[in-house]
Design an enzyme around this catalytic site. Structure first.
Site, PDB file in Angstrom:
ATOM      1  N   GLY A  50     -21.602 -11.493 -38.276  1.00  0.00           N
ATOM      2  CA  GLY A  50     -22.363 -11.482 -39.261  1.00  0.00           C
ATOM      3  C   GLY A  50     -23.172  -9.829 -39.532  1.00  0.00           C
ATOM      4  O   GLY A  50     -22.868  -9.115 -38.641  1.00  0.00           O
ATOM      5  N   GLY A  51     -23.260  -9.503 -40.515  1.00  0.00           N
ATOM      6  CA  GLY A  51     -23.693  -8.130 -40.781  1.00  0.00           C
ATOM      7  C   GLY A  51     -22.672  -7.178 -40.221  1.00  0.00           C
ATOM      8  O   GLY A  51     -21.398  -7.076 -40.726  1.00  0.00           O
ATOM      9  N   ASP A  52     -23.036  -6.479 -39.350  1.00  0.00           N
ATOM     10  CA  ASP A  52     -22.263  -5.373 -38.761  1.00  0.00           C
ATOM     11  C   ASP A  52     -21.798  -5.738 -37.367  1.00  0.00           C
ATOM     12  O   ASP A  52     -21.434  -4.786 -36.579  1.00  0.00           O
ATOM     13  CB  ASP A  52     -22.593  -3.870 -38.722  1.00  0.00           C
ATOM     14  CG  ASP A  52     -23.966  -3.827 -37.936  1.00  0.00           C
ATOM     15  OD1 ASP A  52     -24.451  -5.011 -37.354  1.00  0.00           O
ATOM     16  OD2 ASP A  52     -24.531  -2.508 -37.680  1.00  0.00           O
ATOM     17  N   GLU A  53     -21.861  -6.894 -36.810  1.00  0.00           N
ATOM     18  CA  GLU A  53     -21.495  -7.426 -35.782  1.00  0.00           C
ATOM     19  C   GLU A  53     -20.227  -8.062 -35.606  1.00  0.00           C
ATOM     20  O   GLU A  53     -19.768  -9.017 -36.540  1.00  0.00           O
ATOM     21  CB  GLU A  53     -22.411  -8.410 -35.264  1.00  0.00           C
ATOM     22  CG  GLU A  53     -24.020  -7.805 -35.001  1.00  0.00           C
ATOM     23  CD  GLU A  53     -24.714  -8.811 -34.712  1.00  0.00           C
ATOM     24  OE1 GLU A  53     -24.552 -10.099 -34.987  1.00  0.00           O
ATOM     25  OE2 GLU A  53     -25.907  -8.416 -34.482  1.00  0.00           O
ATOM     26  N   LEU A 108     -22.146  -1.769 -35.297  1.00  0.00           N
ATOM     27  CA  LEU A 108     -22.110  -0.434 -35.836  1.00  0.00           C
ATOM     28  C   LEU A 108     -23.418   0.268 -35.827  1.00  0.00           C
ATOM     29  O   LEU A 108     -24.268   0.063 -36.269  1.00  0.00           O
ATOM     30  CB  LEU A 108     -21.593  -0.239 -37.272  1.00  0.00           C
ATOM     31  CG  LEU A 108     -20.210  -1.079 -37.509  1.00  0.00           C
ATOM     32  CD1 LEU A 108     -19.845  -1.010 -38.991  1.00  0.00           C
ATOM     33  CD2 LEU A 108     -18.967  -0.809 -36.637  1.00  0.00           C
TER      34      LEU A 108
END
Length: 227
Positions: free
Chosen positions: A223-226, A183
């Site tokens: 993970g995160g925005d992935e 994102l």
């Protein structure tokens, strides 16, 4: 809940008998009915394929599997545990060898009872415990393989799905496709609106991604925005 004195259980009302002879089936049904008088459905499958089909239709079923008297008595257990990994299995055997019970649990059963141990209260209690052990095992497995925020497969499960897709590709000649997405400016959402807002964004995106894909496809949060 079910007590040792035989009170009726409030959960799990299906029991599947696998490999039972008619006389043994009648005995086990009578025992269960004695302490589980209402709301219990007992079915029978003479072979493992029939049992797997029954479990595919009714996953909330406890299996009572009688071990055969042959050179590899645990073979049906291994086959059933592999084909229906979410099914709780209680193994019954004629022998008194404690090592059989240990080997059965190691092969995927939740519990074991010998013929001399069979009586209504103990049988019903073991059915209940087998169900609860399997539910706990399934919950732990899901936690290990799912992203806790979105509920999507995590990095570990994603790698397993990719491995399966590559193996399938070797057999079929059809190449799988993998797309990585992240994102733009997601950090700004967290910094300006707070992490709760960022979490809501990730939830919404995971729902949208899932709605766009076919049932055989996988969307995972790496993970995160992935994704």
């Amino acid at each position: 809940m079910l007590s040792d004195e035989g009170a009726s259980p409030t959960r799990a009302s299906r029991v599947l008998l696998v490999g039972e002879e008619p006389r043994s089936t009648t005995k086990i049904v009578e025992m269960l009915r004695a302490v589980w008088p209402q709301g219990l459905l007992i079915t029978q499958a003479p072979c493992i394929p029939d049992a797997v089909q029954e479990l595919s239709d009714h996953s909330e079923t406890c299996v009572l599997l009688t071990l055969p008297a042959d050179d590899d008595p645990l073979a049906p257990l291994r086959e059933l545990a592999a084909a229906a990994p979410s099914a709780p299995i209680l193994v019954l055997s004629d022998g008194e060898d404690a090592s059989v019970g240990v080997a059965a649990v190691q092969a995927g059963a939740q519990d074991h009872l010998s013929a001399s141990e069979l009586h209504p209260a103990l049988l019903a209690r073991c059915v209940r415990y087998a169900i609860e052990r399997k539910r706990a095992e399934v919950r732990l497995t899901r936690r290990a393989l799912q992203d806790p925020l979105t509920g999507l497969p995590n990095r570990l499960l994603f790698r397993d799905r990719v491995s399966v897709a590559l193996d399938r590709s070797q057999r079929t000649g059809l190449a799988p496709a993998v797309m990585f997405l992240d994102l733009d400016s997601f950090k700004e959402v967290n910094d300006t609106l707070g992490h709760a807002a960022g979490d809501r964004v990730l939830h919404e995106l995971s729902d949208r991604f899932t709605a766009l894909l076919r049932p055989m496809d996988t969307v995972a949060r790496i993970g995160g925005d992935e994704f």
